[in-house]
Structures are given as C-alpha cells and as structure tokens.
Design a protein around this motif. Structure first.
Motif, PDB file in Angstrom:
ATOM      1  N   HIS A   1       0.824  -1.203   0.000  1.00 18.40           N
ATOM      2  CA  HIS A   1       0.000   0.000   0.000  1.00 18.40           C
ATOM      3  C   HIS A   1       0.863   1.261   0.000  1.00 18.40           C
ATOM      4  O   HIS A   1       0.364   2.357   0.281  1.00 18.40           O
ATOM      5  N   LEU A   2       2.143   1.108  -0.346  1.00 20.50           N
ATOM      6  CA  LEU A   2       3.111   2.195  -0.267  1.00 20.50           C
ATOM      7  C   LEU A   2       3.739   2.436  -1.637  1.00 20.50           C
ATOM      8  O   LEU A   2       3.932   1.495  -2.412  1.00 20.50           O
ATOM      9  N   ALA A   3       4.038   3.688  -1.933  1.00 19.30           N
ATOM     10  CA  ALA A   3       4.791   4.028  -3.139  1.00 19.30           C
ATOM     11  C   ALA A   3       5.853   5.050  -2.768  1.00 19.30           C
ATOM     12  O   ALA A   3       5.624   5.922  -1.928  1.00 19.30           O
ATOM     13  N   VAL A   4       7.020   4.920  -3.410  1.00 20.46           N
ATOM     14  CA  VAL A   4       8.147   5.801  -3.126  1.00 20.46           C
ATOM     15  C   VAL A   4       8.599   6.436  -4.427  1.00 20.46           C
ATOM     16  O   VAL A   4       8.786   5.752  -5.437  1.00 20.46           O
ATOM     17  N   VAL A   5       8.797   7.749  -4.409  1.00 21.04           N
ATOM     18  CA  VAL A   5       9.391   8.466  -5.540  1.00 21.04           C
ATOM     19  C   VAL A   5      10.668   9.121  -5.010  1.00 21.04           C
ATOM     20  O   VAL A   5      10.617  10.149  -4.345  1.00 21.04           O
TER      21      VAL A   5
ATOM     22  N   ALA B   1      -2.298   6.355 -16.404  1.00 23.20           N
ATOM     23  CA  ALA B   1      -1.281   6.708 -15.403  1.00 23.20           C
ATOM     24  C   ALA B   1      -0.217   7.600 -16.012  1.00 23.20           C
ATOM     25  O   ALA B   1       0.238   8.574 -15.385  1.00 23.20           O
ATOM     26  N   LEU B   2       0.200   7.283 -17.228  1.00 18.17           N
ATOM     27  CA  LEU B   2       1.193   8.125 -17.903  1.00 18.17           C
ATOM     28  C   LEU B   2       0.652   9.524 -18.164  1.00 18.17           C
ATOM     29  O   LEU B   2       1.372  10.520 -18.020  1.00 18.17           O
ATOM     30  N   ARG B   3      -0.624   9.602 -18.527  1.00 19.18           N
ATOM     31  CA  ARG B   3      -1.233  10.910 -18.769  1.00 19.18           C
ATOM     32  C   ARG B   3      -1.280  11.733 -17.479  1.00 19.18           C
ATOM     33  O   ARG B   3      -0.922  12.927 -17.468  1.00 19.18           O
ATOM     34  N   ASP B   4      -1.689  11.120 -16.385  1.00 24.43           N
ATOM     35  CA  ASP B   4      -1.745  11.830 -15.104  1.00 24.43           C
ATOM     36  C   ASP B   4      -0.348  12.230 -14.620  1.00 24.43           C
ATOM     37  O   ASP B   4      -0.204  13.188 -13.854  1.00 24.43           O
ATOM     38  N   ALA B   5       0.675  11.496 -15.086  1.00 25.86           N
ATOM     39  CA  ALA B   5       2.048  11.806 -14.693  1.00 25.86           C
ATOM     40  C   ALA B   5       2.731  12.748 -15.673  1.00 25.86           C
ATOM     41  O   ALA B   5       3.943  12.977 -15.578  1.00 25.86           O
TER      42      ALA B   5
ATOM     43  N   ARG C   1       4.469   5.012 -12.266  1.00 20.77           N
ATOM     44  CA  ARG C   1       4.570   3.732 -11.567  1.00 20.77           C
ATOM     45  C   ARG C   1       3.867   3.797 -10.217  1.00 20.77           C
ATOM     46  O   ARG C   1       3.167   2.866  -9.816  1.00 20.77           O
ATOM     47  N   ALA C   2       4.052   4.912  -9.510  1.00 25.19           N
ATOM     48  CA  ALA C   2       3.391   5.078  -8.216  1.00 25.19           C
ATOM     49  C   ALA C   2       1.879   5.165  -8.378  1.00 25.19           C
ATOM     50  O   ALA C   2       1.113   4.606  -7.582  1.00 25.19           O
ATOM     51  N   LEU C   3       1.420   5.882  -9.413  1.00 30.05           N
ATOM     52  CA  LEU C   3      -0.020   6.001  -9.661  1.00 30.05           C
ATOM     53  C   LEU C   3      -0.651   4.639  -9.935  1.00 30.05           C
ATOM     54  O   LEU C   3      -1.767   4.341  -9.495  1.00 30.05           O
TER      55      LEU C   3
END
Length: 585
Positions: free
Chosen positions: A425-429, A459-463, A498-500
């Motif tokens: 449930h975690l994402a790291v940037v 996801a790519l669009r939102d990023a 990737r996080a999204l």
C-alpha cells in the motif's frame, strides 16, 4: 514439511563440511557418474594387462585367433568409453549446475532479506562478485577435483594392484599417441566457439540482471516486490544453467571422441606391432618391460595430478567462505510470523521515537520524536543536512526501526507487522528514479504486469509522461539501462506513473524534484499534485515550491522536531523555518 533453505543451514566457517553438504542432494547422480567414470576409465589400467597377453602371444607364437580375440576385447573396452562418458558428463554437469543455481538463488534470496543498512555498507560490485565469481570458483573447483581426482585415484589403485600381480609393458604406444591426441583435441575444440559464445552471453545477461537487482533493492523492498524480482533473476539463472549444461555435454562428447580415436589408434599400433613380431618381421622386447614402464608413468602422473588439485581446492574453499559472509549475515529484515497489515488507512503515530545508526550508536539521528499524522495528510520535513529528515522517511518505509519508542500504523505497532504486506500500500518516488532496461510498460507496471494498456496510458497521462512516451514509440519503447534514453524529468514522471499504477495509501517523496530544471519541475509538480491527492504523503525537499502547499511542515534540527505548522504560520512565527526560507529560495 519443506526442507530448510540453503541459506539457513550454510556454515561459511566450515567450508569443507559445507561443500560436502551442498552436494548431499546430488549423491545419487554423483554415484552414477563415478561408477560410469571408473568403467570408462578402466582401459588406462586394464590395457597394460591385455598388452602383456598380446606380447605373450607374440613371444610364445600362440594361435593368431587369440590375438584377434584380445584385439576385439580391447576395442569393446575402449568403445564403451563414449556412452559412459556421456553418462558421467551429464551426471556431473547436472549435479554441479544444480548446486550452482541453488547457491545463486540462495544468495539472491538473502540479498532481498538483508537490511537496507547492510546494502548501504557493502558495495554492489562486491555482492555481484560473490554471486558470479565465487559460485563459479566453487563449481569449477568441484568439477576439476572430481574429474581429475577420479582419474588419478582409479589409475593409482589399478596400477598398484595389478603391478603387485604382474609386470606388464605398453609405454611406447602411449608415448606416440599422446602428442597425436593433443593435436586432435585442439582441432576439435575450435568447433566449440558457438557454444562458448552462447554460454558467455547468458553469463553476461545474468550479471547485468544481478547488477540491476542490487540497484533495485530499495524500490523492490519499498513496494514488497521481492518475489517479482526473484522471478526475474530466476529466469536468467535458469538460462545460464541450461546453456552451461549444453556446453558441458558438447565438450564432453568431443573429449570422449578424441579419447576413443587415439586409444583405438594405440590398439591398432599395438596389434600391428605384435603381428609383425609374431611373424618375425621385427624383434620385440618382452611385454613385462613395457607394462612396467607404462605403470610407472601412470603412477607418477596420478600423483602429479592429485598435487595439482591443491590450489584449485583451496580457491574453491575460500569462495565457500566468501559466500558465507552473505548467507550467514544476521542483519536481515524479519517478517515471518508477523501480523498482516491488512487494509491501510494511512494514519501514523510517532511515540517518543529515537534512532541511532549501528556505526555511531552514541549519536542519535532521531531523538524523542512525537508526531501524529492523519490519513490523507501531507507532511513535509525540512531542515539542514543531517537533521534526520531522510531517517524519518526510512522509518516510514520500514527500512529502519526505532531503538526506542514506536511507530503506530493505523494504531498498530509497525514492529509487529509483516512489512511486506504494508508496503503493498506504499509508493516511493526518490530523488533518482530506479528504472531497468526494458520497455516503458514493463517499468511502469513493475509488479503489476496484468494491467491493461488503457490503465497504463491513464497513469502516464496523469504523470505528464504520455506525450514523450508516444514520441519514443509508445508503451513498448525501450528506455535503455537505468533509463539512459530519458532525461531526469522524464525518469521522474515515469516513476510517478509507476506510483499512480499502485494506487497507494501512503506516499513517500524524497527530494523528488531537487535535480530538475524549472520546466521539468513544473511538469513533475503537476504530476505529483495528482499523485498526492487523498493519500498520506511524507515529503522531504529543499525547494519551498515543493513543500509550501503541505498540510503541515515539520522542521527538524539535530534529530529533533523543533516546530511544525503550515507554511504561513511558520513564516509568521519567525522561527527556524523562517531562517531556512532565506536559504532555500
């Protein structure tokens, strides 16, 4: 009940015992191989006896039918070497290649379990050498010891026993055949170039994959993708294993053919010499002299071969010790038997948290930290270098655990949770995105391979990454090793995508925009804003543009929380944050 893992029973301080234990599961194969070797190698010490019989036939002018019978027996004895060599090579190759794969998988598993602190202390190059070079030393040392050792020991025993009974001769034919056989082997081995090239390619690919794995350990651990990474490495290791077996079998076939050819030539020379002696064409000395000379050479050669194994064995045992430094390292993250984190809301409570690194136990990186974080809240940490900001983030991820106090996740002590289930449930940037050689899709969906192309594009669009991805050629465009074809901003936007994709409840941003130019920062900031929406977010950044929109800003100094509040409140208070603002614009 499943057998214990190799890394749980490994004894690096007892290399010889460990080496024997490594091959315990291969005893059946090795026994079959040893039996095949003893039979296939028997002509070396049986042939002199047959030679003596042939000589006796010549000297005593016995019927020629006995000569043809002896010649036929010799031919059969030599000819069976070819199939038995294949049995031996396959048994030995499967045994050592299986142990090789088991060792590398054990090392890979342990690398995934070892703490992040260990990985920061040990160079990735050192770890890669243990997986590649040390394992190879053990495998090749074992192979040479078995092959050369069996040949020397069986020849030694056979020569001693038969010499005690009879005194034969056969030196001349062997002396003529050895140079011819050496030339034949050299000529045949030139045909092995293709197999050697294929094996080398597999080893190079495996080395690159292992290097990627060591660099990806933080992101793999942070996202609980250990199993996925091990699956990627496993494919490469199995490729090396199969290519190695094919190379070994072909090498063995050529070696056996060359041996058969020169032995048959030796038999023909012997029979021909015996025939002309029997007919009186030439005067031939007694067979006992030749047999004695042959066994003398066999005895001295066997002793020399055994002595030559000493440095090879020593090198292999040292590699066993070297691998033990990893396989017996106690600094691992232990999750087995702990509670599942379940659904994560994203509330955190730091209760009198204190932390010190093992290399400086008297210097507290964090001291008496008390902090409450609500679900969906964005908390930014600021402060001078060494103030403890990154240490706090590493404790949020679970890389570090408090030496005193505790951290509660949704009211539960993180020290009692299986952190792998929490990290789903975690994402790291991070400041420098971790990308591997492959397609855009593979990098963005890392650990979520079954997602549709439409989901990936969203996801790519939102990023803010879809435009440059399409210009590169779409989702299957290859980005190069560690994203070499991308700019820093593009790599960060792929990391955000990737996080999204993971749809995390907890987000960690560690200097995610510090290395970007103004234009790239704007695009990344827009993408980060979408990513942070509705998620508990922990941010470390030096640029005020990154942190001033946070719900709360926490100011750290010397490991302590000195003040907290919104950007406006902290500026109005004219405290530590106000002083930092003048240094960060």
């Amino acid at each position: 009940m499943s057998p214990p893992l190799l890394e749980d029973t490994y004894q690096g301080d007892r290399p010889l015992r460990t080496l024997v234990a490594l091959f315990a599961g291969q005893r059946g194969r090795l026994a079959i191989g040893a039996l095949a070797f003893v039979i296939k190698h028997s002509p070396v010490w049986v042939m002199p006896v047959l030679t003596a019989d042939v000589i006796d036939i010549v000297v005593q002018h016995r019927p020629l039918s006995e000569l043809w019978l002896a010649a036929g027996f010799m031919g059969v004895l030599v000819a069976v070497n070819l199939p038995l060599s294949q049995v031996f090579i396959r048994a030995l190759s499967k045994s050592v290649r299986t142990v090789e794969t088991d060792l590398r998988m054990a090392l890979a598993r342990r690398l995934q379990e070892l703490s992040i602190g260990y990985h920061r202390r040990i160079s990735p190059g050192v770890l890669q050498a243990k997986i590649v070079r040390d394992v190879e030393n053990v495998v090749e040392g074992t192979r040479q010891s078995i092959d050369t050792g069996l040949a020397a020991i069986t020849t030694l025993i056979g020569a001693i026993v038969i010499t005690a009974i009879r005194v034969p001769e056969f030196l001349i034919v062997f002396a003529l055949a050895v140079p011819a056989s050496a030339a034949l082997i050299v000529a045949m081995r030139t045909r092995m170039t293709a197999r050697n090239r294929a094996f080398r390619t597999q080893v190079e690919q495996m080395s690159a994959r292992v290097s990627e794995m060591t660099h990806l350990v933080p992101i793999t651990r942070a996202h609980a993708l250990e199993a996925d990474e091990l699956a990627r490495v496993d494919q490469s290791l199995l490729g090396v294993r199969e290519a190695g077996i094919r190379l070994d079998v072909v090498n063995g076939r050529f070696g056996a053919l060359s041996w058969v050819v020169f032995q048959l030539l030796s038999v023909l020379c012997l029979v021909g010499a015996a025939w002309v002696a029997w007919t009186g064409t030439f005067d031939v000395s007694a067979g006992d002299v030749v047999m004695l000379s042959s066994y003398f050479m066999s005895l001295t050669g066997s002793v020399t071969a055994l002595l030559s194994l000493a440095p090879i064995i020593a090198k292999g045992l040292e590699s066993v010790r070297s691998m033990g430094e990893v396989l017996t390292e106690p600094d691992i993250e232990r999750n087995a038997g702990k509670a599942d984190a379940g659904a994560v809301r994203g509330s955190f409570s730091f209760e009198d948290v204190t932390f010190a690194y093992s290399d400086a136990p008297d210097e507290h990186a964090i001291s008496g930290l008390n902090l409450e974080v609500r679900p969906g809240e964005t908390i930014a940490f600021v402060g001078p270098s060494g103030s403890g900001k990154s240490t706090v983030l590493n404790m949020v991820i679970g890389f570090l655990t408090p030496v005193r106090g505790r951290i509660l996740l949704d009211g539960r002590d993180m020290g009692e949770l299986d952190l792998r289930t929490y990290r789903r449930h975690l994402a790291v940037v991070p400041q420098e995105s971790f990308l591997f050689e492959g397609s855009v899709r593979a990098n963005v969906t890392y650990g979520n391979d079954d997602l549709s192309d439409d989901t990936v594009r969203e996801a790519l669009r939102d990023a803010n990454a879809l435009d440059f991805v399409e210009q590169m050629g779409g989702l299957e465009a290859v980005i190069g090793e560690r994203g070499a074809r991308l700019s820093g901003g593009q790599r960060q936007r792929l990391a955000i995508a990737r996080a999204l994709i993971r749809d995390p409840r907890v987000l960690v941003l560690d200097e995610a925009t510090s290395a970007l130019d103004t234009a790239s920062e704007r695009l990344v900031q827009e993408a980060l804003a979408r990513l942070m929406e509705g998620r508990t977010t922990f941010v470390v950044a030096h640029r005020l543009t990154t942190i001033q929109g946070a719900d709360r800003i926490v100011v750290m100094q010397d490991g302590r929380l000195v003040e907290q509040g919104t950007h406006e409140d902290l500026l109005a208070g004219r405290g530590a944050y106000s002083q930092l603002q003048g240094l960060s614009t």
